[in-house]
Design an enzyme around this catalytic site. Structure first.
Site: not given
Length: 302
Positions: A38, A73, A164, A168, A198
């Site tokens: 992360d 990263d 986004y 995806k 989330t």
């Protein structure tokens, strides 16, 4: 400790929070050694900190599991390579790569800047590629392994998240390509489209009638990484609380052929609507319903 992933080595990106964390903890609980990756950024990808990955490693080791933290990263080739090489150098192999890392920078398409497009594509789509690429090379030599990408129901489209949604959708095509290219080497590739509470789902403008917790998503990922799923590849699954669903593979719905000479715009205009037609967009219908409801309540339409 469970035994579903006993002896396996699994890399999980975006594992410091939310779904990634739940997946990392579940893999460790089922016997896997876990590389917890992360970069530790905020939802918009800024202010990186490596502390969140280290915290998850502490959780795993405190429960008797085995894990190491990597803060690279994923949007860089060097980062993806280092995440995978850490697994191989530390544990001798890599059996699973789960790519959950992602960020959001919301904006309507006509207002979206390059600085809002590029980082989202880089984190989601390129970030899945960098890890998949390195993991696939190692798994090909082993003759086994599982790749799990994370997509979203928004691959169908989004009002204010074109970046986004594009990423995806690209991840689904990347997973299907990996499934086709790696099948002969004993490597599977699948996709999960979670619906869970989330940081990233908190700002969703539409009401989600089916939604669960990050912990609801983890069992499916564990299963896809296990030997029990060795013959499942190229699939997209949704998890929303108690619900699991599989998405259809892309296919033609209807077709037509020009018989008397080539197509012209005029012939298409006369023929296509009544013969080939369209495939309605469910999300467009939902938006229209929302606009009608807003109008009925006296609220202005966006």
């Amino acid at each position: 400790m469970g035994k579903f992933l006993a002896g396996k080595v699994v890399v999980v990106t975006g594992a410091g929070r939310g779904i990634g964390r739940a997946v990392a903890l579940a893999c460790a609980a089922e016997g896997a050694s876990v590389v917890v990756n992360d970069y530790g950024v905020a939802v918009d990808g800024r202010a990186p900190s490596g502390e969140v990955a280290a915290a998850v490693v502490k959780e795993i080791t405190a429960s008797g599991g085995d894990a190491v933290a990597v803060v690279d990263d994923v949007s860089t080739m060097a980062g993806g390579e280092h995440i995978v090489s850490t697994a191989v150098n530390t544990y001798g192999r890599i059996d699973g790569a789960v790519c959950v890392a992602g960020i959001l920078r919301e904006r309507m398409l006509f207002n979206m800047a390059e600085e809002e497009w590029d980082p989202v594509i880089a984190t989601h789509l390129k970030g899945t590629f960098t890890v998949f690429r390195a993991a696939a090379a190692a798994m090909r030599k082993q003759g086994s392994g599982s790749l799990v990408g994370f997509t979203s129901g928004n691959h169908q489209g989004s009002v204010s998240q074109a970046n986004y949604s594009a990423a995806k959708g690209g991840i689904i095509s990347l997973v299907r390509s990996a499934a086709l290219g790696l099948h002969r080497y004993g490597v599977t590739a699948n996709c999960v489209a979670p619906v869970a509470r989330t940081r990233m789902s908190a700002g969703v403008p539409t009401e989600l009638t089916e939604i669960g917790e990050p912990e609801d998503v983890a069992p499916l990922v564990v299963y896809l990484l296990s030997g029990r799923a060795h013959d499942i590849t190229g699939q997209v699954y949704t998890v929303a609380g108690p619900k699991i669903a599989v998405w259809a593979q892309p296919r033609e719905l209807r077709s037509a052929y020009a018989c008397d000479g080539p197509w012209t715009p005029e012939r298409i205009a006369d023929f296509l609507p009544r013969s080939v037609g369209v495939d309605p967009m469910p999300m467009l219908a939902q938006l229209e319903e929302m606009r009608r409801a807003a109008a009925a309540n006296g609220r202005p339409n966006a």
